[in-house]
Design a protein around this motif. Structure first.
Motif, mmCIF file in Angstrom:
data_model
loop_
_atom_site.group_PDB
_atom_site.id
_atom_site.type_symbol
_atom_site.label_atom_id
_atom_site.label_comp_id
_atom_site.label_asym_id
_atom_site.label_seq_id
_atom_site.Cartn_x
_atom_site.Cartn_y
_atom_site.Cartn_z
ATOM 1 N N GLY A 1 0.800 -1.214 0.000
ATOM 2 C CA GLY A 1 0.000 0.000 0.000
ATOM 3 C C GLY A 1 0.834 1.267 0.000
ATOM 4 O O GLY A 1 2.010 1.258 -0.370
ATOM 5 N N ALA A 2 0.213 2.360 0.429
ATOM 6 C CA ALA A 2 0.872 3.674 0.447
ATOM 7 C C ALA A 2 0.939 4.193 1.876
ATOM 8 O O ALA A 2 0.098 3.868 2.711
ATOM 9 N N LEU A 3 1.952 4.998 2.155
ATOM 10 C CA LEU A 3 2.161 5.526 3.499
ATOM 11 C C LEU A 3 2.425 7.025 3.395
ATOM 12 O O LEU A 3 3.326 7.450 2.664
ATOM 13 N N THR A 4 1.636 7.820 4.117
ATOM 14 C CA THR A 4 1.807 9.279 4.094
ATOM 15 C C THR A 4 2.858 9.704 5.106
ATOM 16 O O THR A 4 2.829 9.281 6.263
ATOM 17 N N LEU A 5 3.787 10.540 4.680
ATOM 18 C CA LEU A 5 4.847 11.043 5.556
ATOM 19 C C LEU A 5 4.332 12.253 6.328
ATOM 20 O O LEU A 5 3.780 13.181 5.741
ATOM 21 N N LEU A 6 4.535 12.246 7.657
ATOM 22 C CA LEU A 6 3.980 13.280 8.530
ATOM 23 C C LEU A 6 5.090 14.145 9.135
ATOM 24 O O LEU A 6 6.216 13.673 9.321
ATOM 25 N N PRO A 7 4.781 15.407 9.481
ATOM 26 C CA PRO A 7 5.830 16.328 9.952
ATOM 27 C C PRO A 7 6.448 15.940 11.280
ATOM 28 O O PRO A 7 7.597 16.288 11.547
ATOM 29 N N GLU A 8 5.705 15.211 12.157
ATOM 30 C CA GLU A 8 6.280 14.845 13.451
ATOM 31 C C GLU A 8 7.480 13.913 13.320
ATOM 32 O O GLU A 8 8.267 13.763 14.250
ATOM 33 N N GLY B 1 8.503 -3.130 0.966
ATOM 34 C CA GLY B 1 7.336 -3.420 0.149
ATOM 35 C C GLY B 1 6.303 -2.313 0.055
ATOM 36 O O GLY B 1 5.264 -2.501 -0.586
ATOM 37 N N ILE B 2 6.555 -1.154 0.709
ATOM 38 C CA ILE B 2 5.617 -0.033 0.567
ATOM 39 C C ILE B 2 5.570 0.367 -0.908
ATOM 40 O O ILE B 2 6.597 0.640 -1.512
ATOM 41 N N GLU B 3 4.356 0.403 -1.472
ATOM 42 C CA GLU B 3 4.247 0.694 -2.903
ATOM 43 C C GLU B 3 4.595 2.142 -3.207
ATOM 44 O O GLU B 3 5.311 2.443 -4.157
ATOM 45 N N PHE B 4 4.056 3.052 -2.382
ATOM 46 C CA PHE B 4 4.331 4.475 -2.553
ATOM 47 C C PHE B 4 4.387 5.156 -1.197
ATOM 48 O O PHE B 4 3.625 4.821 -0.294
ATOM 49 N N PHE B 5 5.277 6.132 -1.073
ATOM 50 C CA PHE B 5 5.257 7.053 0.049
ATOM 51 C C PHE B 5 4.608 8.338 -0.459
ATOM 52 O O PHE B 5 4.992 8.863 -1.508
ATOM 53 N N SER C 1 15.513 4.614 -2.926
ATOM 54 C CA SER C 1 15.120 3.421 -3.675
ATOM 55 C C SER C 1 13.609 3.234 -3.707
ATOM 56 O O SER C 1 13.115 2.214 -4.190
ATOM 57 N N GLU C 2 12.853 4.226 -3.189
ATOM 58 C CA GLU C 2 11.402 4.111 -3.099
ATOM 59 C C GLU C 2 10.706 5.011 -4.122
ATOM 60 O O GLU C 2 11.305 5.915 -4.694
ATOM 61 N N LYS C 3 9.409 4.745 -4.332
ATOM 62 C CA LYS C 3 8.582 5.554 -5.228
ATOM 63 C C LYS C 3 7.656 6.450 -4.405
ATOM 64 O O LYS C 3 7.234 6.083 -3.312
#
Length: 315
Positions: free
Chosen positions: A170-177, A196-200, A221-223
């Motif tokens: 799946g996808a993972l959202t990057l947060l400011p904390e 294995g995270i598909e997208f950040f 190395s990530e998308k």
């Protein structure tokens, strides 16, 4: 590495520590419960220390024995009480904040010393929990939302906390904390990179320009998906790592040059207009279908009927 386990009173730190002891038995990593160590060395129960000598004496003992343990054990797991002053934990120590979904509901204890006897037990918990959570938020390196009722060893828990072999998706959202502590950011990259995270997802209303560059430079190395949520298009990042750009139609027409990137463009809808039905919102989003590779419909769902309509639209 030293890992200190923090969390609200009664969250289950002691039981978690017992499971970690079993997970790490092959490596013989020492595990310490600070309250138990205090009782062992003081030859008194925590309740006796509180009732006979007071909380201040207990807190002094707590700090001293904590320092003794981390200075004599360069690798260990150490669970501390809910009221432990997390600000004194060294930067070199990893802090695991254990949470449960019931943390904010409050807990009453019959087997633990009272801290504010002028309050009811539930008021006492709530008063202290708010202050403690503020300090936890500023100090943690990793959060573990522990399932309710978990007492026995659990392969998934072991895989995530100890083995780090679990493959994600799946996808993972990057947060400011993430950027408040170097150790927290490093731990995040260590836990999720090449897993294995598909997208950040990078959102322009959440991260600063410098934070975006740190992510692109560290997770090389990530998308990524870059999501426009603020409407500012002056300095969007350009990188081969960015697989897709997500434009929220609440912001208005798709700007140049992104409207020419059809094969890399997602158009999303997050908010209904006043009085707008789901069917009308679907129609509004469908009008963008020729301009992008993917449509995303993500408003708040208020009923099962709404969810079902969304499912039929998605199909």
């Amino acid at each position: 590495m030293i890992t200190v386990i923090i969390g609200q009173r009664g969250v289950g730190k002691t039981h978690l520590l017992k499971r970690i002891h079993r997970y790490t038995s092959d490596e013989k990593v020492p595990c310490f419960d600070l309250d138990q160590e205090i009782e062992k060395r003081a030859k008194k129960t925590i309740r006796e220390i509180f009732e006979r000598e007071g909380e201040e004496v207990f807190r002094d003992l707590e700090k001293r024995i904590f320092q003794e343990i981390i200075l004599s054990h360069p690798t260990c797991w150490l669970a501390v009480g809910g009221g432990f002053p997390v600000g004194i934990i060294p930067e070199t120590v990893r802090i695991l904040w254990v949470q449960r979904s019931t943390d904010h509901a409050g807990r009453i204890f019959l087997d633990r010393p009272r801290l504010d006897k002028d309050l009811s037990p539930l008021e006492e918990f709530e008063k202290r929990a708010k202050s403690r959570e503020f300090h936890f938020k500023n100090s943690y390196d990793q959060v573990y939302l522990m399932p309710e009722g978990l007492i026995e060893v659990d392969p998934l828990e072991e895989d995530i906390l100890i083995r780090h072999k679990k493959v994600f998706a799946g996808a993972l959202t990057l947060l400011p904390e993430l950027f408040l502590k170097k150790a927290r950011l490093h731990g995040f990259f260590e836990n999720y990179a090449n897993r294995g995270i598909e997208f950040f997802e990078i959102r322009d209303d959440v991260l600063s320009h410098d934070q975006v560059q740190i992510c692109l430079g560290s997770l090389f190395s990530e998308k990524f998906i870059f999501s426009f949520r603020s409407g500012k298009t002056e300095e969007p990042p350009h990188s081969n790592q960015i697989e897709y750009y997500d434009w929220a139609i609440e912001l208005g027409p798709i700007p140049e040059p992104f409207r020419f990137l059809k094969q890399r463009l997602i158009v999303s809808l997050h908010e209904l207009r006043e009085g707008e039905s789901l069917e009308d919102a679907f129609h509004r989003l469908n009008e963008e279908s020729g301009k992008c590779i993917h449509l995303k419909f993500a408003p708040i769902v208020n009923s099962f009927e709404d969810l079902l309509l969304g499912y039929f639209w998605q199909q």
